[in-house]
Design a protein around this motif. Structure first.
Motif, PDB file in Angstrom:
ATOM      1  N   VAL A  45     -20.402  20.408 -33.653  1.00 60.70           N
ATOM      2  CA  VAL A  45     -21.216  21.294 -34.500  1.00 60.70           C
ATOM      3  C   VAL A  45     -22.693  20.935 -34.401  1.00 60.70           C
ATOM      4  O   VAL A  45     -23.524  21.761 -34.047  1.00 60.70           O
ATOM      5  N   CYS A  46     -23.033  19.654 -34.715  1.00 60.85           N
ATOM      6  CA  CYS A  46     -24.455  19.306 -34.802  1.00 60.85           C
ATOM      7  C   CYS A  46     -24.928  18.481 -33.601  1.00 60.85           C
ATOM      8  O   CYS A  46     -26.123  18.229 -33.453  1.00 60.85           O
ATOM      9  N   HIS A  73     -18.919  11.201 -38.319  1.00 59.51           N
ATOM     10  CA  HIS A  73     -20.295  10.937 -37.892  1.00 59.51           C
ATOM     11  C   HIS A  73     -20.604   9.453 -38.046  1.00 59.51           C
ATOM     12  O   HIS A  73     -20.263   8.850 -39.063  1.00 59.51           O
ATOM     13  N   CYS A 103     -20.533  15.275 -31.871  1.00 55.18           N
ATOM     14  CA  CYS A 103     -20.024  16.279 -32.812  1.00 55.18           C
ATOM     15  C   CYS A 103     -20.214  17.675 -32.211  1.00 55.18           C
ATOM     16  O   CYS A 103     -21.319  18.009 -31.774  1.00 55.18           O
ATOM     17  N   SER A 129     -24.618  15.348 -33.005  1.00 50.99           N
ATOM     18  CA  SER A 129     -24.949  13.935 -33.194  1.00 50.99           C
ATOM     19  C   SER A 129     -23.728  13.049 -32.892  1.00 50.99           C
ATOM     20  O   SER A 129     -22.619  13.544 -32.675  1.00 50.99           O
ATOM     21  N   CYS A 187     -23.240  17.719 -42.130  1.00 49.35           N
ATOM     22  CA  CYS A 187     -23.003  18.541 -40.943  1.00 49.35           C
ATOM     23  C   CYS A 187     -22.414  19.861 -41.390  1.00 49.35           C
ATOM     24  O   CYS A 187     -23.145  20.755 -41.795  1.00 49.35           O
TER      25      CYS A 187
HETATM   26 ZN   LIG Z   1     -21.873  17.118 -36.932  1.00 49.24          ZN
END
Ligand SMILES: [Zn+2]
Length: 249
Positions: A23-24, A42, A21, A26, A48
């Motif tokens: 953004v995060c 996810h 991902c 994961s 998120c």
């Molecule tokens: Zn994420």
């Protein structure tokens, strides 16, 4: 999301992929069914980006009108808060495509976060929206010939009421070749609606000529009324009200 990172590269969703991902960080995997547009999700349930909405074909078609490099860009504020912008142009404009209803507080938070942004709103989510909007235009008054601008009563349309407090350009997409843009600064129960072609909107961003400061800078229409520019919408209306009042005595 249509894009995630696979070995550090931005890759569109297709069957059987795993990635990261943006953004995060994961793990995400692709969902490529027949009902929803292909996307990355996810692998484990995770909070998120709470601003992310499930994408519709409408979202995807709009995003694909812009270069891939501008799509789904992680925008980070000084506070380290992160969100994915649908589009971020080379000139730093964020374009957010909004299909579902957005509460006023949420809308304001996003405008504060992105600062240089415009909204494109799906005007076909509810059937009555175009009917109401069209009536508002018919009952409104023509304010400018070129670009075509109407002053409309906000109360006539649920959509206008929902977006009237926005501080940025709101482009309603009713599925026509023209977009209806609500200019910022509604006042006196009225808002200014400008007609702008979808093509001009996209092209002005791609060419980097989209300019908020003059409020309507598409190639067909370089200027909007100088009075509007000089005074802004609220002051323009106030002046009009003053001159109406004066003429009565
Ligand atoms: Zn994420």
């Amino acid at each position: 999301m249509n894009y995630a990172l696979v070995d550090g590269r931005k890759i569109a969703a297709r069957p059987g992929l795993k990635g990261q991902c943006p953004v995060c960080g994961s793990e995400v995997s692709t969902k490529c069914g027949e009902i929803r547009v292909w996307h990355w999700a996810h692998t484990r349930r995770r909070a998120c980006d709470p601003w992310w909405e499930n994408e519709t074909p409408w979202h995807r078609a709009w995003k694909d009108a812009f270069p891939v490099d501008w799509q789904e860009i992680v925008h980070r504020a000084e506070t380290d808060e992160k969100h994915v912008a649908d589009i971020k142009t080379e000139r730093g404009w964020v374009i957010e495509f909004q299909h579902s209803h957005l509460a006023a507080g949420e809308r304001g938070a996003r405008e504060d976060f992105y600062e240089r942004m415009v909204w494109v709103v799906d005007g076909r989510r509810r059937k009555r929206d175009w009917t109401q909007f069209e009536r508002a235009i018919k009952e409104g008054s023509r304010y400018l010939e070129r670009p075509a601008v109407w002053l409309v009563w906000i109360d006539e349309s649920a959509l206008l009421k929902e977006w009237a407090e926005s501080r940025v350009h709101v482009f309603f997409d009713f599925g026509f070749t023209d977009l209806h843009c609500m200019l910022p600064g509604s006042a006196d129960g009225r808002a200014a609606i400008m007609i702008a072609s979808k093509e001009d909107f996209i092209e002005s961003h791609i060419r980097g000529t989209y300019d908020f400061s003059c409020r309507a800078d598409f190639k067909r229409s370089k200027t909007i009324d100088p009075l509007y520019q000089a005074y802004g919408f609220q002051r323009y209306l106030a002046r009009k009200a003053c001159s109406r009042a004066r003429s009565r005595f």
